[in-house]
Write a protein that holds these residues in place. Structure first.
Motif, mmCIF file in Angstrom:
data_model
loop_
_atom_site.group_PDB
_atom_site.id
_atom_site.type_symbol
_atom_site.label_atom_id
_atom_site.label_comp_id
_atom_site.label_asym_id
_atom_site.label_seq_id
_atom_site.Cartn_x
_atom_site.Cartn_y
_atom_site.Cartn_z
ATOM 1 N N ARG A 151 0.858 -1.155 -0.008
ATOM 2 C CA ARG A 151 0.093 -0.044 -0.196
ATOM 3 C C ARG A 151 0.936 1.130 0.074
ATOM 4 N NH1 ARG A 151 -4.346 -1.904 -1.969
ATOM 5 N NH2 ARG A 151 -5.435 -3.692 -0.875
ATOM 6 N N SER A 152 0.446 2.265 -0.560
ATOM 7 C CA SER A 152 1.383 3.544 -0.764
ATOM 8 C C SER A 152 0.308 4.641 -0.185
ATOM 9 C CB SER A 152 1.661 3.696 -2.230
ATOM 10 O OG SER A 152 2.235 2.833 -2.539
ATOM 11 N N LEU A 157 2.916 7.835 -4.113
ATOM 12 C CA LEU A 157 2.615 7.862 -5.741
ATOM 13 C C LEU A 157 2.972 8.849 -6.610
ATOM 14 C CD1 LEU A 157 -1.215 6.782 -5.287
ATOM 15 C CD2 LEU A 157 0.737 5.263 -5.753
ATOM 16 N N ASP A 229 -0.104 1.636 -6.693
ATOM 17 C CA ASP A 229 0.522 0.987 -5.505
ATOM 18 C C ASP A 229 0.746 -0.462 -6.015
ATOM 19 O OD1 ASP A 229 -1.556 -1.033 -4.818
ATOM 20 O OD2 ASP A 229 -2.627 0.835 -4.018
#
Length: 332
Positions: A151-152, A157, A229
């Motif tokens: 996850r980002s 991003l 992500d």
């Protein structure tokens, strides 16, 4: 010309060490400026090199390691505790300057962890990203992240877009890369909170940001760089690989069941071979870990010799074009 030295984890991947060593020998035969350090179990590696010419063997040496990072090892634990592993030794050579880059087909999480903990992150980079250049319908599309972080955050991003822009421009040779942000629709109202925030950041940046792209935009090459992500990127990458393998298998199966298509296929063989060669991941090999202080490349876990050759070629190219320095300069 000064030689380029790459440390190659000979024990990483499903087909180690035989196919890894075979790929290394192919690369040394092709590139006269390439030197390779194979890290791993010397007793298992040496027989894999026995048939190589003296000219090639003169640019290959083995550094014995006592441990191996397994595919199911916990990434951070493996890097921290298995200090004698072939993967960690390859990365330590990059950190010390003994090698200008390293490559492994092993545990993806451990490669990312090693990139951060052993090689080190670039200043200002919050999280590194794995990026892969995909051959699409009308251009190369650089997809990132494809697995470094599940996850980002929106800021991650945004940084992926910056690093992807540099890679596309400096390594792939795109003059003004078009950046797309992966979402569940192209309308402004689409995307979750993280994606929407990243979109606003990219709109305010100096990047050539074209807005949202959807999953079906990727194979059509509707952006030079597609940002997402690591979870979504890995799903897209594996789906694409599976689709190509499945299509190839279905064509072969249908051909085996019918007589007339076999005759027609004789005229189509060159086209089918060219199509497979264009989209075959083995030809393009390496996935760079962007955002770390040295050249760290990931090869597919199922890589055989041609894929290792392709990954070493990509690693060499990244070093020659000073990929790490380009990212450091652009993001500085």
């Amino acid at each position: 010309m000064k030689n380029i030295t790459i440390a190659l984890d000979a024990m990483g991947g499903d087909n180690s060490p035989h196919e890894i060593c075979k790929g290394a020998l192919l690369a040394c035969k092709e590139f006269q400026d390439l030197e390779i350090i194979l890290t791993g179990d010397e007793e298992r590696i040496k027989p894999c090199l026995s048939k190589a010419s003296s000219g090639v063997l003169g640019r290959v040496r083995v550094v014995h390691s006592t441990e191996t990072v397994a595919m199911d090892d916990h990434p951070v634990t493996a890097i921290r505790k298995k200090r004698g592993s072939s993967m960690r030794l390859a990365m330590e050579m990059v950190r010390s300057g003994e090698a200008q880059g390293c490559l492994s087909a092993g545990n993806t999480g451990a490669i990312v962890a090693g990139g951060v903990l052993v090689v080190g992150r670039l200043p200002l980079i919050d999280r590194p990203a794995l990026g892969v250049p995909l051959p699409t319908i009308n251009r190369w599309t650089f997809l990132l992240d494809v697995g470094a972080s599940v996850r980002s955050k929106s800021f991650n991003l945004y940084q992926y877009a910056q690093m992807g822009n540099v890679y596309s421009k400096k390594i792939l040779g795109v003059a003004e890369p078009e950046i797309g942000l992966l979402s569940n629709g192209t309308e402004k109202i689409k995307g979750d909170e993280v994606v929407a925030e990243a979109r606003e950041m990219l709109l305010k940046s100096s990047l050539n940001f074209k807005g949202y792209v959807e999953g079906d935009d990727v194979p059509w090459g509707r952006a030079d760089v597609v940002v997402c992500d690591g979870f979504m990127g890995n799903v897209i990458l594996k789906f694409g690989e599976g689709l190509m393998q499945g299509a190839r298998s279905i064509i072969a199966e249908e051909m085996g069941q019918r007589f007339m298509p076999k005759i027609g296929m004789l005229f189509m063989v060159p086209m089918v071979k060219a199509l497979w060669a264009r989209f075959n991941y083995e030809k393009y090999g390496g996935t760079p870990l962007l955002g770390v202080e040295g050249t760290v490349m990931k090869a597919h876990g199922r890589s055989k010799a041609p894929a290792i050759f392709g990954a070493l070629s990509a690693t060499r190219n990244f070093i020659l074009k000073d990929g790490v320095g380009q990212i450091r300069e652009e993001l500085g």
